[in-house]
Design a protein around this motif. Structure first.
Motif, mmCIF file in Angstrom:
data_model
loop_
_atom_site.group_PDB
_atom_site.id
_atom_site.type_symbol
_atom_site.label_atom_id
_atom_site.label_comp_id
_atom_site.label_asym_id
_atom_site.label_seq_id
_atom_site.Cartn_x
_atom_site.Cartn_y
_atom_site.Cartn_z
ATOM 1 N N CYS A 164 29.971 36.382 91.994
ATOM 2 C CA CYS A 164 29.511 37.771 92.010
ATOM 3 C C CYS A 164 28.034 37.854 92.405
ATOM 4 N N ALA A 165 27.233 36.864 91.983
ATOM 5 C CA ALA A 165 25.809 36.874 92.301
ATOM 6 C C ALA A 165 25.575 36.765 93.799
ATOM 7 N N PHE A 166 26.334 35.908 94.469
ATOM 8 C CA PHE A 166 26.163 35.770 95.910
ATOM 9 C C PHE A 166 26.681 36.996 96.648
ATOM 10 N N GLU A 167 27.714 37.641 96.102
ATOM 11 C CA GLU A 167 28.172 38.895 96.684
ATOM 12 C C GLU A 167 27.093 39.965 96.539
ATOM 13 N N LEU A 168 26.441 39.986 95.376
ATOM 14 C CA LEU A 168 25.357 40.937 95.144
ATOM 15 C C LEU A 168 24.186 40.650 96.066
ATOM 16 N N GLN A 169 23.854 39.374 96.236
ATOM 17 C CA GLN A 169 22.735 39.003 97.107
ATOM 18 C C GLN A 169 23.004 39.422 98.550
ATOM 19 N N LYS A 170 24.274 39.333 98.963
ATOM 20 C CA LYS A 170 24.634 39.707 100.329
ATOM 21 C C LYS A 170 24.421 41.188 100.579
ATOM 22 N N ARG A 171 24.557 41.997 99.524
ATOM 23 C CA ARG A 171 24.533 43.448 99.676
ATOM 24 C C ARG A 171 23.166 44.071 99.415
ATOM 25 N N THR A 172 22.204 43.299 98.898
ATOM 26 C CA THR A 172 20.949 43.905 98.466
ATOM 27 C C THR A 172 19.749 43.096 98.932
ATOM 28 N N SER A 173 18.561 43.632 98.670
ATOM 29 C CA SER A 173 17.325 42.932 98.998
ATOM 30 C C SER A 173 16.943 42.001 97.846
ATOM 31 N N PRO A 174 16.000 41.056 98.086
ATOM 32 C CA PRO A 174 15.595 40.146 97.016
ATOM 33 C C PRO A 174 15.060 40.854 95.777
ATOM 34 N N VAL A 175 14.272 41.924 95.955
ATOM 35 C CA VAL A 175 13.679 42.602 94.801
ATOM 36 C C VAL A 175 14.742 43.330 93.980
ATOM 37 N N PHE A 176 15.681 43.997 94.662
ATOM 38 C CA PHE A 176 16.759 44.655 93.913
ATOM 39 C C PHE A 176 17.580 43.612 93.165
ATOM 40 N N TYR A 177 17.909 42.531 93.840
ATOM 41 C CA TYR A 177 18.708 41.474 93.219
ATOM 42 C C TYR A 177 18.019 40.910 91.984
ATOM 43 N N SER A 178 16.700 40.787 92.031
ATOM 44 C CA SER A 178 15.968 40.173 90.934
ATOM 45 C C SER A 178 15.959 41.031 89.678
ATOM 46 N N GLN A 179 16.398 42.299 89.772
ATOM 47 C CA GLN A 179 16.531 43.136 88.575
ATOM 48 C C GLN A 179 17.662 42.656 87.674
ATOM 49 N N LEU A 180 18.457 41.731 88.189
ATOM 50 C CA LEU A 180 19.555 41.153 87.424
ATOM 51 C C LEU A 180 19.091 40.648 86.070
ATOM 52 N N GLY A 181 17.900 40.049 86.041
ATOM 53 C CA GLY A 181 17.403 39.497 84.793
ATOM 54 C C GLY A 181 17.110 40.547 83.739
#
Length: 326
Positions: A241-258
């Protein structure tokens, strides 16, 4: 699973946010399981090794292109992504989780946006923005407050443990940016997740051998086998799921995961391990999340568009568009 989600009449923003929340919960649960295992005497490196080996093997077996993982062009990507995004931060987190608590380690997973933003702006991936800078400043100040409060609540806590904890967001941030910029062309997220996890397992296995850390022992206790199998399966789902999320978003948006993981980490720490956190730490956690939301207020909608959309990130870095083609 993702094919089923894509068939649903959901806007890209909803899918992106859904993946973000699900991933955050899975990361918090991963830390809780790690605490349960390491409390039985399992070394952090050993636990991280089996976690990534099982998860990577599961994803590899589920891949339609089994041989793709052995392509030479992907080797560097797997090694760097595995070390920065999984092996180093997870080994540190599993080592510290019994010393500082699952909730506190979860907060460390909330900090990558700060480091990611600094790296991304330096590299020209993100434009300098006063709103983002203000929000991240709030988050940094709140995090410093949490560290001071937690240290004062733990009389025997070693200050070096807290310093070591900051390597978690630093490594995750490097991994966030690297995976987005160096995303291999014509390679599906399932293959990338499997290869990254297996590269992480190889690195951790080598570290265990160098430090003479046992990868298996009868001293670990009977529940270890069940916990590590469950952890491996959940980790496979988490990183897919994380790699699917990374594919769909920018690095900063993805980093909100934490930030999502931090909230779930505090809740699980209290519900499962009876961890106690003062009101000041809860307020600090809220301020961290609020600061991150402020920093992404102007760009969150744009950044959660899939890479095929004409966003500023894709215009600056067309190589990321190849992820959508995969």
């Amino acid at each position: 699973m993702m094919a089923l989600i894509q068939r649903l009449p959901l806007p890209p923003q909803t899918i992106a946010w859904g993946l973000l929340v699900a991933n955050g919960f899975l990361i918090a649960l991963m830390l809780a399981l790690a605490k349960a295992a390491t409390a039985q005497g399992v070394p952090a490196v050993t636990y991280a090794f089996w976690q990534t080996l099982i998860a990577g093997s599961v994803l590899l077996l589920g891949s339609a292109r089994f041989s793709a993982i052995f392509e030479r062009r992907l080797t560097t990507y797997f090694v760097i992504s595995g070390l920065t995004g999984i092996a180093i931060p997870n080994a540190i987190a599993f080592y510290l989780v019994n010393k500082l608590g699952a909730g506190f380690i979860g907060i460390m997973y909330a900090l990558p946006p700060i480091f990611t933003f600094l790296i991304a702006t330096t590299m020209g991936l993100e434009q300098r923005n006063w709103t983002k800078l203000t929000g991240l400043s709030i988050a940094v100040s709140a995090c410093a407050w949490i560290v001071l409060q937690r240290h004062s609540e733990m009389n025997q806590a070693n200050g070096l443990w807290f310093a070591l904890g900051f390597l978690i967001p630093a490594m995750l941030s490097i991994g966030n940016v690297y995976r987005s910029v160096a995303w291999p062309r014509q390679t599906k997220p399932l293959i990338l997740a499997a290869g990254t996890l297996l590269a992480s397992a190889i690195s951790l296995g080598a570290l265990a051998l160098l430090t003479e850390t046992p990868l298996f022992s009868q001293d670990f206790g009977q529940p270890f086998l069940g916990i590590i199998i469950l952890q491996g399966l959940l980790t496979a789902l988490t990183y897919y799921c994380a790699f699917e999320l990374q594919k769909r978003t920018s690095p900063v948006f993805y980093s909100q995961l934490g930030a999502v993981a931090a909230v779930f980490g505090l809740i699980i720490g209290i519900a499962w391990f009876n961890e106690s956190y003062s009101l000041s730490i809860w307020l600090g956690a809220i301020m961290v999340i609020a600061g991150l939301r402020v920093s992404n207020r102007a760009a969150s909608v744009k950044n959660c568009q899939p890479p095929g959309d004409d966003t500023g990130y894709i215009r600056q870095h067309p190589e990321a568009r190849s992820a959508q083609d995969a």
